[in-house]
Scaffold this motif. Structure first.
Motif, PDB file in Angstrom:
ATOM      1  N   THR A   1       0.827  -1.205   0.000  1.00 36.14           N
ATOM      2  CA  THR A   1       0.000   0.000   0.000  1.00 36.14           C
ATOM      3  C   THR A   1       0.862   1.257   0.000  1.00 36.14           C
ATOM      4  O   THR A   1       0.573   2.222  -0.716  1.00 36.14           O
ATOM      5  CB  THR A   1      -0.940   0.004   1.222  1.00 36.14           C
TER       6      THR A   1
ATOM      7  N   MET B   1      -5.250  -1.775   0.603  1.00 35.74           N
ATOM      8  CA  MET B   1      -4.884  -2.549   1.783  1.00 35.74           C
ATOM      9  C   MET B   1      -5.848  -3.703   2.045  1.00 35.74           C
ATOM     10  O   MET B   1      -5.433  -4.836   2.308  1.00 35.74           O
ATOM     11  CB  MET B   1      -4.848  -1.612   2.999  1.00 35.74           C
TER      12      MET B   1
ATOM     13  N   MET C   1      -5.365   2.886  -6.304  1.00 32.34           N
ATOM     14  CA  MET C   1      -4.800   4.007  -5.564  1.00 32.34           C
ATOM     15  C   MET C   1      -4.892   5.289  -6.381  1.00 32.34           C
ATOM     16  O   MET C   1      -5.202   6.372  -5.847  1.00 32.34           O
ATOM     17  CB  MET C   1      -3.335   3.720  -5.207  1.00 32.34           C
TER      18      MET C   1
ATOM     19  N   CYS D   1      -5.722   4.072   0.079  1.00 31.39           N
ATOM     20  CA  CYS D   1      -5.062   3.096   0.960  1.00 31.39           C
ATOM     21  C   CYS D   1      -6.021   1.987   1.370  1.00 31.39           C
ATOM     22  O   CYS D   1      -5.642   0.813   1.441  1.00 31.39           O
ATOM     23  CB  CYS D   1      -4.501   3.796   2.189  1.00 31.39           C
TER      24      CYS D   1
ATOM     25  N   LEU E   1       1.086   4.104  -2.889  1.00 34.25           N
ATOM     26  CA  LEU E   1       0.891   5.522  -2.599  1.00 34.25           C
ATOM     27  C   LEU E   1       2.044   6.356  -3.142  1.00 34.25           C
ATOM     28  O   LEU E   1       1.836   7.411  -3.757  1.00 34.25           O
ATOM     29  CB  LEU E   1       0.744   5.732  -1.093  1.00 34.25           C
TER      30      LEU E   1
END
Length: 305
Positions: free
Chosen positions: A98, A237, A187, A233, A102
């Motif tokens: 994650t 995730m 994302m 996220c 990002l």
């Protein structure tokens, strides 16, 4: 007047009929399967029959019914180090993936949000287009790229950057590459949706006050994009924790994740243990979801205040 009164009488029923569709969908495809898995998790394995577990609702000799709940499946999850390691490894791999998504996705979303409208559509199409291909095929393609005689090693050998092929496939590094590649669009999309709505006059005001570009970014753009960061996220995730295909095809035996352990339990017909693993995994994933909803609620309250 009669028409208005008629609409008022019909609107409540129409409203509930519209709301009832997603509620029925959740009941049919989430709540009922969840209850079935929960029931199996409290049963006892019984090999040689199908399904291979006992029923939790047992009829007594006097004709009555009573619950027979087996807690050993949950007890094993907290006493067997294999499951603890699998859960922690899944959280670690998902968390690192994650973070990588990002770090890679934010600059991409930022650049796309600053493009002219026509170019934005083309760029977003390029981001989404790989997702139209089968997930399994996209993961399998990385086998041909990362194997010893694959595209990556052949390229590095031709450039004389390495003397012998690198062992990347069937390592945790390959699992990270696969997860980042497959989940990166999830994302980028919420980040782009957030960044494209920013008021550019705020940046102009920061520049007028003497802020440098990096100061304006960390003081204006980054705080305003917190909601997009949180959404991205969560979208990466949550599914990455329970990922099975990528660690199975790319990660090898050293990449232990709870999704692989769950499938292993099902393969040895230990359905009660596998169901308990699934229930605990779901409860773990509820924590970041509730945190995200709380953050969203506070931001909404702040806007209305």
């Amino acid at each position: 007047m009669n028409l208005a009164n008629s609409l008022r009488k019909r609107l409540p029923g129409a409203r509930w009929s519209v709301i009832g569709v997603p509620y029925f969908w959740l009941l049919l495809f989430f709540a009922i399967p969840f209850l079935i898995v929960l029931r199996i998790s409290f049963s006892t394995i019984e090999r040689g029959k199908m399904p291979p577990y006992t029923d939790v609702l047992v009829q007594a000799a006097d004709g009555g019914w009573h619950l027979s709940l087996n807690l050993a499946n949950y007890h094993a999850l907290f006493t067997d180090s294999l499951y603890a390691h699998a859960y922690l490894s899944s959280l670690w791999i998902a968390g690192v993936s994650t973070l990588l998504c990002l770090l890679i996705g934010y600059p991409i979303a930022y650049v796309i949000a600053r493009l002219p409208p026509a170019a934005r559509n083309v760029a977003m199409m390029a981001v989404v287009l790989p997702s139209w291909t089968s997930f399994l095929l996209r993961v399998y393609a990385w086998v041909g790229i990362l194997k010893n005689n694959g595209l990556l090693n052949n390229l590095l050998l031709k450039l004389h950057l390495i003397g012998e092929p690198l062992q990347i496939l069937y390592t945790p590094l390959a699992a990270y590459i696969g997860i980042v590649y497959c989940y990166l669009p999830y994302m980028i999309l919420p980040l782009y949706t957030n960044l494209v709505k920013h008021d550019q006059r705020l940046l102009e005001a920061a520049y007028d006050l003497g802020a440098k570009p990096w100061q304006a970014f960390f003081g204006v753009t980054l705080p305003l994009s917190r909601a997009g960061i949180a959404a991205g996220c969560m979208l990466v995730m949550i599914p990455a924790v329970g990922e099975y295909v990528i660690p199975e095809m790319l990660g090898g035996s050293d990449t232990l994740m709870i999704g692989r352990q769950l499938v292993n339990d099902f393969n040895i017909t230990d359905w009660p243990r596998a169901s308990a693993v699934a229930i605990v995994m779901l409860l773990l994933l509820l924590v970041p979801i509730l945190v995200f909803n709380r953050i969203q609620q506070k931001e909404m309250e702040g806007r209305l205040a």
